[in-house]
Each structure stands twice: as C-alpha cells, then as structure tokens.
Design a protein around this motif. Structure first.
Motif, mmCIF file in Angstrom:
data_model
loop_
_atom_site.group_PDB
_atom_site.id
_atom_site.type_symbol
_atom_site.label_atom_id
_atom_site.label_comp_id
_atom_site.label_asym_id
_atom_site.label_seq_id
_atom_site.Cartn_x
_atom_site.Cartn_y
_atom_site.Cartn_z
ATOM 1 N N LEU A 213 0.836 -1.190 0.000
ATOM 2 C CA LEU A 213 0.000 0.000 0.000
ATOM 3 C C LEU A 213 0.875 1.246 0.000
ATOM 4 N N ILE A 214 0.484 2.226 -0.816
ATOM 5 C CA ILE A 214 1.147 3.530 -0.807
ATOM 6 C C ILE A 214 0.174 4.547 -0.232
ATOM 7 N N LEU A 215 0.651 5.330 0.728
ATOM 8 C CA LEU A 215 -0.102 6.462 1.261
ATOM 9 C C LEU A 215 0.615 7.710 0.764
ATOM 10 N N LEU A 216 -0.101 8.549 0.032
ATOM 11 C CA LEU A 216 0.511 9.636 -0.706
ATOM 12 C C LEU A 216 -0.067 10.993 -0.336
ATOM 13 N N ASP A 217 0.825 11.917 0.011
ATOM 14 C CA ASP A 217 0.426 13.308 0.203
ATOM 15 C C ASP A 217 0.421 13.987 -1.163
ATOM 16 N N LEU A 218 -0.500 14.881 -1.412
ATOM 17 C CA LEU A 218 -0.559 15.565 -2.705
ATOM 18 C C LEU A 218 0.372 16.768 -2.786
ATOM 19 N N ASN A 219 0.482 17.503 -1.688
ATOM 20 C CA ASN A 219 1.233 18.760 -1.699
ATOM 21 C C ASN A 219 2.685 18.523 -1.319
ATOM 22 N N MET A 220 3.515 18.312 -2.354
ATOM 23 C CA MET A 220 4.936 18.081 -2.133
ATOM 24 C C MET A 220 5.739 18.907 -3.121
ATOM 25 N N PRO A 221 6.990 19.230 -2.759
ATOM 26 C CA PRO A 221 7.837 20.001 -3.675
ATOM 27 C C PRO A 221 8.283 19.163 -4.873
ATOM 28 N N LYS A 222 8.769 19.817 -5.900
ATOM 29 C CA LYS A 222 9.268 19.208 -7.138
ATOM 30 C C LYS A 222 8.171 18.424 -7.841
ATOM 31 N N ILE A 223 8.086 17.113 -7.574
ATOM 32 C CA ILE A 223 7.035 16.279 -8.162
ATOM 33 C C ILE A 223 5.901 16.195 -7.146
ATOM 34 N N ASN A 224 4.722 16.744 -7.479
ATOM 35 C CA ASN A 224 3.620 16.683 -6.522
ATOM 36 C C ASN A 224 2.918 15.319 -6.600
ATOM 37 N N GLY A 225 1.952 15.119 -5.744
ATOM 38 C CA GLY A 225 1.265 13.834 -5.670
ATOM 39 C C GLY A 225 0.590 13.414 -6.962
ATOM 40 N N LEU A 226 -0.037 14.358 -7.654
ATOM 41 C CA LEU A 226 -0.700 14.041 -8.930
ATOM 42 C C LEU A 226 0.315 13.606 -9.985
ATOM 43 N N GLU A 227 1.430 14.301 -10.063
ATOM 44 C CA GLU A 227 2.479 13.931 -11.020
ATOM 45 C C GLU A 227 3.054 12.553 -10.687
ATOM 46 N N ASP B 180 -8.679 18.167 -7.579
ATOM 47 C CA ASP B 180 -7.669 17.178 -7.175
ATOM 48 C C ASP B 180 -8.319 15.820 -6.955
ATOM 49 N N LEU B 181 -9.441 15.828 -6.244
ATOM 50 C CA LEU B 181 -10.160 14.590 -5.935
ATOM 51 C C LEU B 181 -10.549 13.844 -7.210
ATOM 52 N N LYS B 182 -11.164 14.547 -8.155
ATOM 53 C CA LYS B 182 -11.584 13.911 -9.412
ATOM 54 C C LYS B 182 -10.395 13.410 -10.210
ATOM 55 N N GLN B 183 -9.340 14.219 -10.261
ATOM 56 C CA GLN B 183 -8.149 13.829 -11.016
ATOM 57 C C GLN B 183 -7.509 12.563 -10.416
ATOM 58 N N CYS B 184 -7.468 12.490 -9.110
ATOM 59 C CA CYS B 184 -6.891 11.315 -8.436
ATOM 60 C C CYS B 184 -7.697 10.061 -8.753
ATOM 61 N N TYR B 185 -9.012 10.154 -8.671
ATOM 62 C CA TYR B 185 -9.836 8.987 -8.988
ATOM 63 C C TYR B 185 -9.727 8.612 -10.460
ATOM 64 N N LYS B 186 -9.607 9.605 -11.316
ATOM 65 C CA LYS B 186 -9.429 9.351 -12.740
ATOM 66 C C LYS B 186 -8.132 8.564 -12.993
ATOM 67 N N LEU B 187 -7.122 8.856 -12.186
ATOM 68 C CA LEU B 187 -5.836 8.170 -12.320
ATOM 69 C C LEU B 187 -5.824 6.791 -11.657
ATOM 70 N N GLY B 188 -6.883 6.444 -10.928
ATOM 71 C CA GLY B 188 -6.995 5.097 -10.389
ATOM 72 C C GLY B 188 -6.549 4.903 -8.952
ATOM 73 N N ILE B 189 -6.814 5.880 -8.104
ATOM 74 C CA ILE B 189 -6.443 5.715 -6.696
ATOM 75 C C ILE B 189 -7.392 4.747 -5.985
ATOM 76 N N GLY B 190 -6.956 4.256 -4.830
ATOM 77 C CA GLY B 190 -7.764 3.352 -4.025
ATOM 78 C C GLY B 190 -8.560 4.065 -2.956
ATOM 79 N N GLY B 191 -8.325 5.357 -2.761
ATOM 80 C CA GLY B 191 -9.054 6.110 -1.753
ATOM 81 C C GLY B 191 -8.479 7.497 -1.583
ATOM 82 N N TYR B 192 -9.269 8.369 -0.985
ATOM 83 C CA TYR B 192 -8.881 9.763 -0.790
ATOM 84 C C TYR B 192 -9.331 10.168 0.603
ATOM 85 N N LEU B 193 -8.378 10.342 1.517
ATOM 86 C CA LEU B 193 -8.710 10.703 2.890
ATOM 87 C C LEU B 193 -8.185 12.081 3.231
#
Length: 136
Positions: free
Chosen positions: A54-68, A95-108
């Motif tokens: 399992l990967i738990l991912l923060d979206l707001n990160m420097p350089k490469i953000n969570g969506l990238e 962000d929420l829609k884009q993450c689900y479009k990319l195939g995430i397992g959940g958004y908390l």
C-alpha cells in the motif's frame, strides 16, 4: 488481519511522526517505509524487488507533486496496480476527481483532531489488511 508493507510519501516530518505514533499506539505490525518526496519514493520502488502492499501519498509536495507521482506510477507496468491512497489536507474537488481518474484506491482528508486522525488511520489500515492485494 495480515501485516502490510506500507510506503508513506510525506514531506512533513510532523505528519510522519503522527502516522508512526498511530501505528505504534494501535500495536499494528505493519512495516512502514518513509519517503520524504516523490523522487525518493520512485527510487525506492525501482530499486527494491519487494514492493509495498500500500502507498499512502500526500498531494502537496515540492518538485514532483502527488498528482504527477500518480501519473508516473500508473504509467509504469510494474507499479500501476499498487493500491495508492491519498492522505492529504486538500479538499479541492479538482484534485479529488483527477486522483480517482488516475486510479487511486481512496482519498482521505487529514482531520485536525488527533482522535479523528487515529480513527481514520485505524480504519484505513484495517480495510487494506483484509483486502485482496495483487502481488507483483
């Protein structure tokens, strides 16, 4: 419940400490690997034969953000089926829609109250520890 190998991608040291404290306080036997940014996480994923469950991912990160990072992950044949759950403070609907479009397992959303955070993390890890996972 089986123990999980978790990759937490989080650049905030306090958030990392909070997550580890919850896992320890709940006496969970999960193995947690920390990456402070997406580059570090990609390096870890590409250099290790054994991938996390399992990967738990923060979206707001420097350089490469969570969506990238998600786009890179989903375009990699070896990594694309890894369950990835967003753990963030961003309640931006785009962000929420884009993450689900990319195939995430959940958004908390990270709650402000520590007790609520404990409850969310406990339920999240309980779910994924009984879920059927693809072994790559």
């Amino acid at each position: 419940m089986r123990s999980l190998k978790i990759l937490l991608i989080e650049d905030d040291t306090i958030e990392v400490m909070k997550f580890n404290r919850v896992v320890d306080s709940l006496s969970l036997r999960h193995e947690v690997q920390i990456s402070q940014n997406a580059e570090e996480a990609l390096k870890y994923l590409n250099e290790n034969d054994t991938l996390p469950d399992l990967i738990l991912l923060d979206l707001n990160m420097p350089k490469i953000n969570g969506l990238e990072f998600l786009k890179l992950l989903k375009n990699d044949a070896r990594l694309r089926y890894m369950p990835t759950v967003i753990l963030t403070t961003s309640n931006n609907q785009r962000d929420l829609k884009q993450c689900y479009k990319l195939g995430i397992g959940g958004y908390l959303l990270k709650p402000l109250k520590y007790e609520d955070y404990i409850s969310k993390i406990e339920k999240l890890l309980a779910y994924w520890s009984i879920n059927e996972l693809i072994k790559v």
